[in-house]
Design a protein around this motif. Structure first.
Motif, short mmCIF file in Angstrom:
data_model
loop_
_atom_site.label_atom_id
_atom_site.label_comp_id
_atom_site.label_asym_id
_atom_site.label_seq_id
_atom_site.Cartn_x
_atom_site.Cartn_y
_atom_site.Cartn_z
N TYR A 1 0.87 -1.18 0.00
CA TYR A 1 0.00 0.00 0.00
C TYR A 1 0.90 1.23 0.00
CZ TYR A 1 -3.88 3.09 1.06
OH TYR A 1 -4.83 4.08 0.99
N PRO A 2 0.59 2.26 -0.81
CA PRO A 2 -0.54 2.41 -1.73
C PRO A 2 -0.43 1.52 -2.96
CG PRO A 2 0.94 4.27 -1.91
CD PRO A 2 1.45 3.45 -0.77
N SER A 3 -1.41 1.68 -3.86
CA SER A 3 -1.56 0.73 -4.96
C SER A 3 -0.54 0.89 -6.08
CB SER A 3 -2.97 0.84 -5.56
OG SER A 3 -3.18 2.15 -6.09
N ALA A 4 0.07 2.07 -6.21
CA ALA A 4 1.03 2.31 -7.31
C ALA A 4 2.27 1.44 -7.12
CB ALA A 4 1.41 3.78 -7.37
N LEU A 5 2.50 0.54 -8.08
CA LEU A 5 3.65 -0.37 -8.02
C LEU A 5 4.08 -0.73 -9.44
CD1 LEU A 5 4.42 -3.25 -5.69
CD2 LEU A 5 4.08 -3.86 -8.08
N GLU A 6 5.39 -0.78 -9.65
CA GLU A 6 5.95 -1.20 -10.94
C GLU A 6 6.52 -2.61 -10.79
OE1 GLU A 6 7.92 2.39 -13.23
OE2 GLU A 6 8.53 2.42 -11.12
N GLN A 7 6.12 -3.48 -11.70
CA GLN A 7 6.59 -4.86 -11.67
C GLN A 7 6.87 -5.32 -13.09
OE1 GLN A 7 5.14 -7.74 -8.65
NE2 GLN A 7 4.21 -8.80 -10.37
N MET A 8 8.12 -5.69 -13.39
CA MET A 8 8.51 -6.06 -14.75
C MET A 8 9.42 -7.28 -14.72
SD MET A 8 9.18 -2.34 -16.56
CE MET A 8 10.09 -1.65 -15.18
N TRP A 9 9.45 -7.97 -15.87
CA TRP A 9 10.31 -9.15 -16.02
C TRP A 9 11.59 -8.78 -16.77
CZ3 TRP A 9 9.96 -13.53 -13.49
CH2 TRP A 9 8.72 -13.94 -12.99
N MET A 10 12.68 -9.45 -16.40
CA MET A 10 13.96 -9.27 -17.06
C MET A 10 14.49 -10.64 -17.50
SD MET A 10 15.68 -6.62 -14.32
CE MET A 10 17.13 -6.31 -15.33
N ARG A 11 15.08 -10.69 -18.69
CA ARG A 11 15.71 -11.91 -19.21
C ARG A 11 17.18 -11.61 -19.45
NH1 ARG A 11 17.11 -13.90 -24.16
NH2 ARG A 11 17.04 -16.19 -24.42
N ASN A 12 18.03 -12.30 -18.68
CA ASN A 12 19.48 -12.04 -18.74
C ASN A 12 19.79 -10.56 -18.57
OD1 ASN A 12 20.23 -14.72 -19.04
ND2 ASN A 12 20.23 -14.64 -21.28
N GLY A 13 19.07 -9.90 -17.66
CA GLY A 13 19.34 -8.51 -17.34
C GLY A 13 18.65 -7.50 -18.22
N GLU A 14 17.89 -7.93 -19.23
CA GLU A 14 17.19 -7.01 -20.12
C GLU A 14 15.69 -7.11 -19.90
OE1 GLU A 14 18.28 -7.76 -24.13
OE2 GLU A 14 20.40 -7.21 -23.86
N PHE A 15 15.04 -5.95 -19.84
CA PHE A 15 13.60 -5.91 -19.59
C PHE A 15 12.84 -6.53 -20.76
CE2 PHE A 15 14.98 -2.46 -16.73
CZ PHE A 15 14.34 -2.88 -15.56
N GLN A 16 11.80 -7.30 -20.40
CA GLN A 16 10.97 -7.95 -21.40
C GLN A 16 9.79 -7.07 -21.79
OE1 GLN A 16 11.56 -11.64 -22.62
NE2 GLN A 16 13.32 -10.31 -22.23
N ASN A 17 9.29 -7.26 -23.00
CA ASN A 17 8.12 -6.53 -23.46
C ASN A 17 6.92 -6.90 -22.60
OD1 ASN A 17 5.85 -5.51 -24.91
ND2 ASN A 17 7.08 -5.51 -26.79
N ALA A 18 6.18 -5.90 -22.15
CA ALA A 18 5.04 -6.14 -21.26
C ALA A 18 3.96 -6.99 -21.93
CB ALA A 18 4.44 -4.81 -20.81
#
Length: 276
Positions: A125-142
């Protein structure tokens, strides 16, 4: 956790009698000073008055904070003696309750060549949160992921993100929230991936057989129910009733035609069928 809400008022005369109250949506605590002593009038269990005589400071401590305790708190100081009563101080403080996310990553059960992995951020809480996937250190397409959001009974939030993998490399979940001093990164190593694949190769037939038995059971139940339904709705039985020979002989009669010459036309009785 707890918070200390200061009243920012220092009494100038010990002979004065006054009250100090803490308000939110309702009155949380009230104390009265009389003859250099403090008398508690009414206070909630999670709220207490704090008096520091050395610095002549007073405040309120609110403990066991919950998410719904977020809001504006008001300390009100009112002089009662000598009369008439007079408002001496009104101090407002905004309290924002924050809860950091509990982050975890794991492999989700799958029968495919490579498993689905899931990142869980729970109870924040609060609701604003960023969550992303990384493959070998590089961010993946959402677009390669899908997420499930939900609100918990206590008002906090939970976010689950899923990613279908195509190989066994380093996959990481990157999470950032206002409660964190820096983003949290949790990684699943290739060893975790291969270990998960080996388990499903060895035990996948168990899952397959269990699923097949389940669907077979459902099919048998449906067949039994259909047979039972038909048994309770049988069609009516048709019974043919044929008159005996004696009855037929007495039922012979002549029929005259009204067309052309009037000649009698012999007519035999018709066999009757009766349906019950």
């Amino acid at each position: 956790m707890s918070v200390n809400i200061s009243c920012n008022y220092k009494p100038s005369n010990d002979s004065d009698g006054f009250t100090v109250e803490l308000h939110s949506n309702s009155k949380l605590c009230s104390v009265m000073k009389s003859n250099k002593s403090w008398i508690k009038q009414s206070c909630k269990d999670h709220c207490r008055f704090v008096w520091i005589p050395e610095t002549v400071q007073m405040s309120f401590e609110v403990s066991n904070l919950q998410i719904n305790d977020t809001g504006t708190y008001k300390c009100v100081v009112t002089r009662l003696i000598p009369p008439p009563s007079q408002l001496l101080r009104e101090e407002k403080t905004f309290v924002q309750v924050i809860v950091p996310p509990n982050v975890s990553v794991s492999h989700e059960g799958a029968l495919g060549e490579f498993p689905t992995i899931v990142c869980r951020s729970e109870g924040f809480y609060p609701s604003a949160l960023e969550q992303m996937w990384m493959r070998n250190g590089e961010f993946q397409n959402a677009s390669l992921t899908y997420s499930i959001n939900k609100t918990n009974p206590d008002g906090s939030f939970t976010l689950h993100s899923f990613l279908n993998t195509s190989d066994c490399v380093n996959y990481s979940c990157w999470v950032n929230h206002s409660t964190l001093s820096q983003p949290t990164i949790l990684t699943l190593t290739p060893a975790d991936c291969y270990e998960n694949r080996d388990w499903y190769k060895e035990n996948g037939w168990i899952v397959f057989v269990t699923s097949a038995l389940f669907f077979l059971t459902i099919l048998i139940i449906m067949i039994v129910c259909e047979c039972s339904r038909k048994a309770h709705h049988k069609p009516p039985v048709r019974v043919n009733v044929t008159p005996g020979p004696d009855l037929q002989s007495h039922l012979e009669y002549d029929v005259y035609s009204l067309l052309g010459d009037h000649h009698p036309v012999p007519c035999s009785p018709v066999r009757l069928q009766s349906s019950l």
